[in-house]
Write a protein that holds these residues in place. Structure first.
Motif, PDB file in Angstrom:
ATOM      1  N   TYR A   1       0.845  -1.195   0.000  1.00 25.86           N
ATOM      2  CA  TYR A   1       0.000   0.000   0.000  1.00 25.86           C
ATOM      3  C   TYR A   1       0.884   1.251   0.000  1.00 25.86           C
ATOM      4  N   GLU A   2       1.582   1.439  -1.099  1.00 23.90           N
ATOM      5  CA  GLU A   2       2.474   2.601  -1.194  1.00 23.90           C
ATOM      6  C   GLU A   2       1.669   3.893  -1.209  1.00 23.90           C
ATOM      7  N   ASN A   3       0.434   3.814  -1.704  1.00 22.58           N
ATOM      8  CA  ASN A   3      -0.480   4.954  -1.592  1.00 22.58           C
ATOM      9  C   ASN A   3      -1.175   4.864  -0.234  1.00 22.58           C
ATOM     10  N   TRP A   4      -0.419   5.176   0.827  1.00 23.73           N
ATOM     11  CA  TRP A   4      -0.948   5.080   2.189  1.00 23.73           C
ATOM     12  C   TRP A   4      -1.462   6.456   2.599  1.00 23.73           C
ATOM     13  N   ILE A   5      -2.782   6.613   2.596  1.00 23.62           N
ATOM     14  CA  ILE A   5      -3.421   7.907   2.805  1.00 23.62           C
ATOM     15  C   ILE A   5      -4.126   7.904   4.160  1.00 23.62           C
ATOM     16  N   ALA A   6      -3.631   8.727   5.076  1.00 24.71           N
ATOM     17  CA  ALA A   6      -4.183   8.812   6.424  1.00 24.71           C
ATOM     18  C   ALA A   6      -3.959  10.234   6.925  1.00 24.71           C
ATOM     19  N   VAL A   7      -4.368  10.503   8.151  1.00 23.79           N
ATOM     20  CA  VAL A   7      -4.182  11.845   8.706  1.00 23.79           C
ATOM     21  C   VAL A   7      -2.684  12.133   8.792  1.00 23.79           C
ATOM     22  N   GLY A   8      -2.274  13.176   8.109  1.00 20.84           N
ATOM     23  CA  GLY A   8      -0.853  13.513   8.049  1.00 20.84           C
ATOM     24  C   GLY A   8      -0.199  13.092   6.752  1.00 20.84           C
ATOM     25  N   SER A   9      -0.922  12.305   5.935  1.00 16.81           N
ATOM     26  CA  SER A   9      -0.350  11.889   4.645  1.00 16.81           C
ATOM     27  C   SER A   9      -1.417  11.918   3.557  1.00 16.81           C
ATOM     28  N   GLY A  10      -2.131  13.032   3.492  1.00 14.06           N
ATOM     29  CA  GLY A  10      -3.070  13.225   2.398  1.00 14.06           C
ATOM     30  C   GLY A  10      -4.533  13.200   2.773  1.00 14.06           C
ATOM     31  N   PHE A  11      -4.854  12.753   3.990  1.00 14.82           N
ATOM     32  CA  PHE A  11      -6.259  12.724   4.408  1.00 14.82           C
ATOM     33  C   PHE A  11      -6.515  13.878   5.365  1.00 14.82           C
ATOM     34  N   GLU A  12      -7.437  14.751   4.991  1.00 12.94           N
ATOM     35  CA  GLU A  12      -7.783  15.890   5.833  1.00 12.94           C
ATOM     36  C   GLU A  12      -8.894  15.488   6.791  1.00 12.94           C
ATOM     37  N   PRO A  13      -8.647  15.477   8.078  1.00 11.33           N
ATOM     38  CA  PRO A  13      -9.665  15.012   9.029  1.00 11.33           C
ATOM     39  C   PRO A  13     -10.846  15.971   9.125  1.00 11.33           C
ATOM     40  N   GLU A  14     -11.966  15.440   9.540  1.00 15.87           N
ATOM     41  CA  GLU A  14     -13.159  16.253   9.762  1.00 15.87           C
ATOM     42  C   GLU A  14     -12.968  17.073  11.034  1.00 15.87           C
ATOM     43  N   THR A  15     -13.387  18.328  10.994  1.00 13.06           N
ATOM     44  CA  THR A  15     -13.215  19.220  12.141  1.00 13.06           C
ATOM     45  C   THR A  15     -14.536  19.890  12.515  1.00 13.06           C
ATOM     46  N   THR A  16     -14.572  20.401  13.733  1.00 14.56           N
ATOM     47  CA  THR A  16     -15.723  21.174  14.192  1.00 14.56           C
ATOM     48  C   THR A  16     -15.675  22.562  13.557  1.00 14.56           C
ATOM     49  N   SER A  17     -16.700  23.333  13.802  1.00 20.64           N
ATOM     50  CA  SER A  17     -16.749  24.692  13.250  1.00 20.64           C
ATOM     51  C   SER A  17     -15.600  25.553  13.767  1.00 20.64           C
ATOM     52  N   SER A  18     -15.062  25.173  14.930  1.00 24.89           N
ATOM     53  CA  SER A  18     -13.946  25.931  15.501  1.00 24.89           C
ATOM     54  C   SER A  18     -12.585  25.409  15.028  1.00 24.89           C
ATOM     55  N   GLY A  19     -12.600  24.358  14.201  1.00 26.54           N
ATOM     56  CA  GLY A  19     -11.351  23.832  13.662  1.00 26.54           C
ATOM     57  C   GLY A  19     -10.749  22.683  14.448  1.00 26.54           C
ATOM     58  N   LYS A  20     -11.424  22.217  15.490  1.00 25.72           N
ATOM     59  CA  LYS A  20     -10.912  21.104  16.286  1.00 25.72           C
ATOM     60  C   LYS A  20     -11.273  19.782  15.620  1.00 25.72           C
ATOM     61  N   GLU A  21     -10.307  18.864  15.561  1.00 25.85           N
ATOM     62  CA  GLU A  21     -10.543  17.565  14.946  1.00 25.85           C
ATOM     63  C   GLU A  21     -11.455  16.714  15.833  1.00 25.85           C
ATOM     64  N   TYR A  22     -12.404  16.040  15.202  1.00 25.61           N
ATOM     65  CA  TYR A  22     -13.258  15.114  15.936  1.00 25.61           C
ATOM     66  C   TYR A  22     -12.441  13.898  16.374  1.00 25.61           C
ATOM     67  N   TRP A  23     -12.792  13.363  17.527  1.00 25.58           N
ATOM     68  CA  TRP A  23     -12.242  12.068  17.926  1.00 25.58           C
ATOM     69  C   TRP A  23     -13.364  11.195  18.481  1.00 25.58           C
ATOM     70  N   PRO A  24     -13.488   9.968  17.975  1.00 27.13           N
ATOM     71  CA  PRO A  24     -12.786   9.462  16.787  1.00 27.13           C
ATOM     72  C   PRO A  24     -13.353  10.084  15.517  1.00 27.13           C
ATOM     73  N   GLN A  25     -12.649   9.886  14.422  1.00 25.92           N
ATOM     74  CA  GLN A  25     -13.102  10.404  13.137  1.00 25.92           C
ATOM     75  C   GLN A  25     -14.247   9.556  12.593  1.00 25.92           C
ATOM     76  N   SER A  26     -14.973  10.126  11.651  1.00 23.87           N
ATOM     77  CA  SER A  26     -16.128   9.468  11.057  1.00 23.87           C
ATOM     78  C   SER A  26     -15.709   8.545   9.913  1.00 23.87           C
ATOM     79  N   ASP A  27     -16.165   7.286   9.966  1.00 30.05           N
ATOM     80  CA  ASP A  27     -15.916   6.357   8.861  1.00 30.05           C
ATOM     81  C   ASP A  27     -16.686   6.783   7.616  1.00 30.05           C
ATOM     82  N   LEU A  28     -17.877   7.321   7.814  1.00 30.96           N
ATOM     83  CA  LEU A  28     -18.656   7.834   6.683  1.00 30.96           C
ATOM     84  C   LEU A  28     -17.893   8.946   5.976  1.00 30.96           C
ATOM     85  N   TYR A  29     -17.334   9.852   6.740  1.00 27.70           N
ATOM     86  CA  TYR A  29     -16.552  10.951   6.172  1.00 27.70           C
ATOM     87  C   TYR A  29     -15.366  10.405   5.380  1.00 27.70           C
ATOM     88  N   MET A  30     -14.716   9.352   5.899  1.00 24.58           N
ATOM     89  CA  MET A  30     -13.562   8.774   5.199  1.00 24.58           C
ATOM     90  C   MET A  30     -13.982   8.162   3.864  1.00 24.58           C
TER      91      MET A  30
END
Length: 728
Positions: free
Chosen positions: A452-481
């Protein structure tokens, strides 16, 4: 008068000498007592009882305590010796306390030295959700932790005045050192005197075969000493000493002249139309590769080369695989050849996440198409990383020395027969996705190493979902992914996309889990605890992701040529999971006070294999016991990939081989029986008595698989099989 005074002086001198002798050995006696106390407390906290095997934790505490006491009187400075004593005491307290806390978080123990070497424990326990759970684990076990700290408290208060920290004279130190060696050898003699069966005291001590059983039967201090030994001197291959090499089953190659699986010849005479009997041309003999899933690997030559090079362990592994019979092809072989593949490892997934009304997509996928009634996901050492390893590699992870998937990336091990590399050789385009940090468990090393040389995750091409204030959700949404990655590969057929989800991650509450909070209203009226509600709620996000994925496949017109597979990494390791399982199971079954059996049933799970080309209403119900290691060979067979079934520890679920499920404590389930590795209890599944020979042979088979599999990474075994070229 003088004679009487002389007698008094003599008695006083004798008493003084005895007191001085006790002081000389006071640190030794102290540490023997301290380690024994910690083992006693630890066993009480973790197991709640003491078995006969507690003899060995007591026994081994003597030479280890004496060794620590030996170290405490080495320098001329009393102050330095006191500091050494305090430091060693504190270190012991930390090791025992850390394992209590770690078990409370991950439901397994940790080899402290190997974890520090790989950074496992530090990374895990400092990661946000685990840090919170670690604090909770400390609070839940605070009484036991305080008891373990008693030797350190003693040393900080009155220990300095009661013990002697004077430097011992050289002859005395030599005597102490000699005594430690002699007593340690005596301990080893007692260990070696017993039986040498799998999971015997001998097996646990010499082969490091199960971290949990080592801790319980040898003691935590001895387990940590063995862990340090493996870090300093490398992983032991002694587990191969007990290897029972199978008989050479090369006779299966004679079935090249046999058709199908009936074992009957297809060549016979047929009557001619004239009524006279004439010989007919024999039917073309099928290629043996059409009958078995194997590759042409010359194990005999490889074994001879290894022996010539003096590598007896490698030769033994070659001969083990040589003696195995590969699995037969079957009606499902190549049924989905050329199909795309989407494989999802679902974080913390279990049957208790599924509800017909709340998670309808998961419910439908589990109960239609391929329906696996007896599928299991054992909890292996290494948590999620171990779950991925067994799913994608079909090998048993190492138990306690290192995290296998992580090591495979760090060492750049040859992963020739993992899922990604098989798909790559078949001409597929590969991507890997994760909605958490791309470096967690060092997946940035392990997953590209698996293809999986195309390894796309938070920090390597995947932009995480954030709140309106810019805080990352934890855990992230599988639907969003799913919604933000599907288009990356959907037009690059044939493709293989691998997903590691995270929505189902602990904590299971509405304050610490953003996905649970997101779906809180939907579960509000369930007659369940908040933990159970939160667990179902966060997995509703996975359900939405699966619904979206299938809809996207259908909209793109590729659903009928895409195979979707979903399984868990492990059951949720929340300490409250057991009660949560009982609660949800009782709710679904309508049975009050329902209790899951915790050696087998607790690990029962679901496996989804789905494609849009399946005929609706035509279900394939699989009663055969199967588990996570069986997924890779099953998929490889369905996709018609070239692979060697002898090299994988799982087996094609649809093959005619007997089902086999193996658990970390060497319990197992087959079509015939269930065997509890802890209690040695055998439960018949056929209603007939299970013979001792059957149990013995199955135990040997399980022992062989575990011993071999856990050596493959150490010797980088796959690198010997193809020499950089594909076996033909």
């Amino acid at each position: 008068m003088s004679r009487r005074k002389s007698k008094l002086n003599f008695r006083q001198v004798g008493r003084t000498r005895r007191e001085n002798l006790l002081l000389v050995f006071s640190t030794i006696l102290y540490f023997i007592g301290a380690i024994f106390w910690m083992e006693l407390t630890f066993h009480f906290v973790m197991f709640g009882s003491f078995r006969a095997s507690f003899f060995f934790p007591i026994l081994f505490s003597i030479p280890m305590g004496a060794f620590f006491g030996f170290l405490c009187n080495l320098t001329p400075s009393k102050q330095a010796n006191y500091i050494i004593t305090c430091a060693l005491t504190f270190f012991c307290c930390v090791v025992f306390g850390a394992n209590i806390v770690y078990y409370g978080v991950f439901q397994t123990y940790v080899g402290v030295f190997s974890a520090l070497q790989q950074g496992n424990a530090t990374q895990a326990l400092t990661f946000g959700p685990f840090f919170v759970r670690a604090l909770k684990s400390i609070w839940d076990n605070i009484f036991g932790i305080i008891l373990i700290l008693i030797p350190f408290i003693f040393m900080l208060t009155i220990g300095r005045t009661l013990l002697s920290f004077r430097q011992r004279k050289l002859p005395v130190q030599g005597m102490v050192a000699g005594g430690i060696v002699v007593f340690h050898l005596l301990c080893l003699l007692i260990v070696n005197f017993g039986d040498r069966d799998p999971y015997s005291i001998y097996d646990l001590y010499h082969h490091n075969s199960s971290l949990g059983d080592e801790v319980e039967q040898l003691g935590l201090a001895t387990t940590m000493r063995l862990d340090l030994k493996s870090v300093l001197f490398g992983s032991s291959s002694a587990g191969l000493d007990n290897l029972d090499l199978p008989d050479d089953n090369s006779d299966w190659q004679g079935t090249a002249q046999v058709s199908g699986t009936s074992g009957e010849s297809q060549s016979e005479s047929q009557p001619a139309s004239s009524g006279e009997t004439e010989p007919t041309e024999p039917e073309t003999e099928p290629d043996i590769h059409d009958l078995y899933n194997f590759l042409d690997i010359d194990f005999e030559s490889l074994a001879a080369q290894a022996e010539e090079a003096g590598n007896k362990d490698l030769a033994k592994i070659h001969r083990y695989f040589q003696g195995l019979e590969p699995s037969r092809t079957n009606e499902y072989t190549g049924i989905y050849e050329g199909y795309n593949l989407i494989f999802l490892t679902a974080e913390g997934f279990s049957p208790y996440a599924v509800d017909e009304q709340l998670t309808p997509t998961l419910y439908k996928l589990i109960n239609t198409g391929y329906v696996f009634k007896n599928f299991y996901t054992p909890l292996w050492y290494g948590s999620t990383s171990a779950g991925e390893y067994v799913n994608l590699v079909s090998q048993f992870p190492k138990d306690g020395e290192y995290i296998s998937m992580k090591k495979s990336g760090q060492d750049k091990s040859d992963m020739y027969f993992c899922l990604g590399r098989m798909m790559e050789r078949a001409g597929y385009n590969l991507w890997g996705f994760h909605n958490n940090s791309y470096t967690y468990y060092e997946r940035n090393l392990s997953h590209p190493n698996m293809g999986y040389e195309n390894w796309i995750a938070v920090g390597s091409g995947f932009e995480p979902e954030t709140t309106s204030s810019g805080k990352e959700y934890w855990p992230q949404s599988d639907l969003y992914m799913i919604d933000n990655t599907f288009d990356i590969y959907a037009t690059s057929e044939p493709f293989h996309a691998y997903y590691m989800t995270v929505s189902g991650h602990v904590e299971y509450n509405f304050a610490g889990n953003a996905m649970s909070a997101r779906n809180k209203d939907a579960v509000a009226d369930l007659p369940l605890s908040d933990e159970a509600k939160a667990y179902i709620a966060c997995n509703m996000e996975l359900d939405k992701a699966m619904a979206s994925l299938i809809q996207k496949l259908e909209d793109a017109g590729i659903a009928d040529r895409t195979l979707v597979v979903l399984t868990a990494d492990h059951i949720p390791y929340d300490p409250k999971y057991r009660a949560m399982c009982d609660e949800v199971a009782a709710y679904h079954n309508g049975i009050q006070g329902y209790t899951l059996e915790d050696n087998f049933e607790l690990y029962r799970n679901d496996l989804i294999i789905w494609t849009g080309s399946m005929e609706e209403g035509k279900n394939v119900v699989v009663e055969k016991p199967c588990y996570s290691l069986d997924i890779l060979p099953t998929i490889a067979n369905m996709l018609g990939l070239d692979y060697d079934s002898r090299l994988l520890m799982g087996q094609d679920i649809f093959s005619d081989s007997e089902g086999l499920v193996v658990f970390p404590n060497r319990s197992w389930i087959t079509d015939t029986a269930m065997y509890n590795g802890s209690t040695k209890e055998v439960i018949s599944l056929t209603g007939e008595e299970v013979s001792e020979d059957y149990v013995s042979n199955t135990r040997k088979k399980v022992n062989n698989k575990l011993a071999i599999s856990r050596q493959l990474l150490d010797v980088n075994y796959y690198s010997y099989l193809h020499g950089g070229e594909t076996p033909e």
